[in-house]
Design a protein around this motif. Structure first.
Motif, PDB file in Angstrom:
ATOM      1  N   CYS A   1       0.823  -1.214   0.000  1.00 33.23           N
ATOM      2  CA  CYS A   1       0.000   0.000   0.000  1.00 33.23           C
ATOM      3  C   CYS A   1       0.856   1.262   0.000  1.00 33.23           C
ATOM      4  O   CYS A   1       0.384   2.321  -0.377  1.00 33.23           O
ATOM      5  CB  CYS A   1      -0.946   0.004   1.205  1.00 33.23           C
ATOM      6  N   GLN A   2       2.109   1.156   0.418  1.00 32.71           N
ATOM      7  CA  GLN A   2       2.997   2.310   0.304  1.00 32.71           C
ATOM      8  C   GLN A   2       3.100   2.784  -1.135  1.00 32.71           C
ATOM      9  O   GLN A   2       3.278   3.973  -1.406  1.00 32.71           O
ATOM     10  CB  GLN A   2       4.391   1.956   0.824  1.00 32.71           C
ATOM     11  N   ALA A   3       2.963   1.836  -2.076  1.00 25.55           N
ATOM     12  CA  ALA A   3       3.042   2.192  -3.489  1.00 25.55           C
ATOM     13  C   ALA A   3       1.748   2.803  -4.002  1.00 25.55           C
ATOM     14  O   ALA A   3       1.765   3.550  -4.980  1.00 25.55           O
ATOM     15  CB  ALA A   3       3.388   0.958  -4.323  1.00 25.55           C
ATOM     16  N   GLU A   4       0.631   2.503  -3.352  1.00 22.66           N
ATOM     17  CA  GLU A   4      -0.665   3.050  -3.782  1.00 22.66           C
ATOM     18  C   GLU A   4      -0.991   4.322  -2.993  1.00 22.66           C
ATOM     19  O   GLU A   4      -0.933   5.424  -3.531  1.00 22.66           O
ATOM     20  CB  GLU A   4      -1.760   2.001  -3.614  1.00 22.66           C
ATOM     21  N   CYS A   5      -1.329   4.184  -1.741  1.00 16.09           N
ATOM     22  CA  CYS A   5      -1.671   5.358  -0.939  1.00 16.09           C
ATOM     23  C   CYS A   5      -0.450   6.251  -0.717  1.00 16.09           C
ATOM     24  O   CYS A   5      -0.580   7.472  -0.608  1.00 16.09           O
ATOM     25  CB  CYS A   5      -2.267   4.925   0.394  1.00 16.09           C
ATOM     26  N   GLY A   6       0.740   5.648  -0.669  1.00 15.70           N
ATOM     27  CA  GLY A   6       1.953   6.445  -0.525  1.00 15.70           C
ATOM     28  C   GLY A   6       2.190   7.330  -1.725  1.00 15.70           C
ATOM     29  O   GLY A   6       2.473   8.527  -1.601  1.00 15.70           O
ATOM     30  N   SER A   7       2.079   6.756  -2.911  1.00 11.90           N
ATOM     31  CA  SER A   7       2.260   7.537  -4.134  1.00 11.90           C
ATOM     32  C   SER A   7       1.198   8.626  -4.242  1.00 11.90           C
ATOM     33  O   SER A   7       1.492   9.775  -4.610  1.00 11.90           O
ATOM     34  CB  SER A   7       2.195   6.625  -5.358  1.00 11.90           C
ATOM     35  N   ALA A   8      -0.043   8.276  -3.940  1.00  8.22           N
ATOM     36  CA  ALA A   8      -1.127   9.258  -4.008  1.00  8.22           C
ATOM     37  C   ALA A   8      -0.895  10.397  -3.027  1.00  8.22           C
ATOM     38  O   ALA A   8      -1.135  11.572  -3.345  1.00  8.22           O
ATOM     39  CB  ALA A   8      -2.465   8.580  -3.732  1.00  8.22           C
ATOM     40  N   ALA A   9      -0.430  10.074  -1.819  1.00  9.55           N
ATOM     41  CA  ALA A   9      -0.157  11.109  -0.817  1.00  9.55           C
ATOM     42  C   ALA A   9       0.974  12.023  -1.282  1.00  9.55           C
ATOM     43  O   ALA A   9       0.924  13.242  -1.087  1.00  9.55           O
ATOM     44  CB  ALA A   9       0.185  10.469   0.524  1.00  9.55           C
ATOM     45  N   ALA A  10       1.998  11.438  -1.896  1.00  8.27           N
ATOM     46  CA  ALA A  10       3.113  12.235  -2.405  1.00  8.27           C
ATOM     47  C   ALA A  10       2.653  13.161  -3.529  1.00  8.27           C
ATOM     48  O   ALA A  10       3.028  14.340  -3.586  1.00  8.27           O
ATOM     49  CB  ALA A  10       4.227  11.317  -2.885  1.00  8.27           C
ATOM     50  N   MET A  11       1.845  12.626  -4.420  1.00  9.83           N
ATOM     51  CA  MET A  11       1.303  13.433  -5.520  1.00  9.83           C
ATOM     52  C   MET A  11       0.459  14.575  -4.972  1.00  9.83           C
ATOM     53  O   MET A  11       0.559  15.726  -5.423  1.00  9.83           O
ATOM     54  CB  MET A  11       0.469  12.544  -6.440  1.00  9.83           C
ATOM     55  N   ALA A  12      -0.378  14.261  -3.993  1.00 10.81           N
ATOM     56  CA  ALA A  12      -1.247  15.277  -3.399  1.00 10.81           C
ATOM     57  C   ALA A  12      -0.438  16.334  -2.661  1.00 10.81           C
ATOM     58  O   ALA A  12      -0.747  17.528  -2.723  1.00 10.81           O
ATOM     59  CB  ALA A  12      -2.246  14.617  -2.451  1.00 10.81           C
ATOM     60  N   ALA A  13       0.596  15.909  -1.957  1.00 17.44           N
ATOM     61  CA  ALA A  13       1.428  16.854  -1.207  1.00 17.44           C
ATOM     62  C   ALA A  13       2.077  17.866  -2.134  1.00 17.44           C
ATOM     63  O   ALA A  13       2.122  19.068  -1.840  1.00 17.44           O
ATOM     64  CB  ALA A  13       2.495  16.094  -0.415  1.00 17.44           C
ATOM     65  N   ALA A  14       2.593  17.384  -3.276  1.00 18.94           N
ATOM     66  CA  ALA A  14       3.203  18.302  -4.240  1.00 18.94           C
ATOM     67  C   ALA A  14       2.171  19.285  -4.783  1.00 18.94           C
ATOM     68  O   ALA A  14       2.455  20.478  -4.948  1.00 18.94           O
ATOM     69  CB  ALA A  14       3.828  17.504  -5.379  1.00 18.94           C
ATOM     70  N   ALA A  15       0.971  18.793  -5.060  1.00 20.28           N
ATOM     71  CA  ALA A  15      -0.091  19.654  -5.577  1.00 20.28           C
ATOM     72  C   ALA A  15      -0.493  20.711  -4.552  1.00 20.28           C
ATOM     73  O   ALA A  15      -0.695  21.884  -4.898  1.00 20.28           O
ATOM     74  CB  ALA A  15      -1.298  18.805  -5.967  1.00 20.28           C
TER      75      ALA A  15
END
Length: 312
Positions: free
Chosen positions: A172-186
């Motif tokens: 899940c680090q690859a799913e929710c982790g990636s999404a959280a990283a994408m959202a943080a940058a946005a």
């Protein structure tokens, strides 16, 4: 100014944006238009349609009687939204708003509604919740939120290139982790932060979720996936707040992405979407499997699709 933009590192995105004196989103929009041989307006309009689908998920996702096909989940977004609207939240309306929006999109997904995989269906609530909260609760324009999707997408492409975004491959680090990283940058870009701060936010968001396993109860993207979307958007706001305050990441974003890949590679297959370990293997998780499918799971667990992996 013509700048060659590659999606092999976050550092390269930051360097290009700093050289151009523009946000990452502007460079991505220009590059995508050139690559696809379309106008920037056409590419923007396509992304705007994506954003509209995200926004359209909130109301149906907050319905009191919404339930997933399995019957295991639904109604949490309604409860969270009710708490926010009544003023009964510990952390205020902004975070509360982000939480109910993340739950709404995720619950709509579980109920077979139309969502945007961002970057996956299992993590579909995090990025929409972040952007819609920035628009509706913090006054960002719809145009800017659409543009921020280009920044988020660029981060997602870097992660997909150097690691992965699938729970079956990296947890899940690859799913929710990636999404959280994408959202943080946005979020950072929407708040007026620099490209370097966006990079720091990516690293912090990923670090805070590093090692998270994918252990769906009964093999369904519901428990604990839906609540992890809420946690993911909260983590995105935490990462953005820290970065915007000038708190950098000691480990660069690109090194953090590679670390996530190594952790995912080392993770047991029982913790990567097979429903053989973690919460899926708890007594309650096993009972919920039987409740949904009318039979006990095979020894060792197994996903809901066929159970063939349960004996391994």
């Amino acid at each position: 100014m013509s700048i060659e933009l590659k999606y092999d590192s976050v550092a390269a995105l930051v360097a290009a944006a700093e050289k151009a004196g523009e946000p990452i989103s502007a460079l991505v929009l220009r590059q995508q238009a050139a690559q696809l041989e379309k106008t920037e307006q056409e590419i923007y309009d396509q992304m705007a349609e994506t954003y509209k689908v995200m926004a359209a998920c909130i109301e149906p996702g907050c319905a009191e009687d919404l339930r997933s096909t399995s019957g295991l989940t639904g109604g949490s977004a309604f409860k969270m939204r009710k708490a926010v609207e009544s003023g009964k939240t510990l952390t205020g309306g902004v975070l509360g708003g982000a939480l109910y929006r993340a739950l709404a999109v995720s619950e709509l997904n579980a109920a077979m509604g139309r969502v945007v995989a961002a970057p996956t269906a299992g993590s579909c609530g995090i990025l929409p919740a972040a952007l819609l909260t920035m628009q509706n609760d913090l006054g960002c324009s719809e145009h800017d939120c659409v543009m921020a999707l280009f920044t988020a997408s660029a981060v997602g492409m870097v992660i997909a290139t150097n690691a992965c975004v699938a729970g079956a491959q990296g947890g899940c680090q690859a799913e929710c982790g990636s999404a959280a990283a994408m959202a943080a940058a946005a979020i950072v870009e929407l708040a007026g932060g620099t490209p370097a701060q966006a990079s720091d936010a990516v690293a912090i968001a990923l670090k805070n979720i590093l090692g998270l396993v994918c252990d769906p109860v009964a093999g369904l993207v519901e428990i604990p996936c839906i609540k992890r979307n809420a946690s993911g958007v909260a983590g995105a706001f935490v990462a953005a707040e820290l970065a915007l305050a000038g708190i950098g990441s000691a480990i660069p974003a690109d090194e953090t992405i590679l670390a996530m890949k190594k952790v995912g590679d080392a993770m047991s297959s029982s913790l990567k979407e097979t429903a053989e370990g973690g919460l899926a293997a708890t007594p309650t998780g096993q009972k919920l499997y039987e409740q949904v499918f009318g039979t006990a799971p095979a020894a060792g667990g197994g996903c809901a699709s066929c159970g063939a992996c349960g004996g391994r």
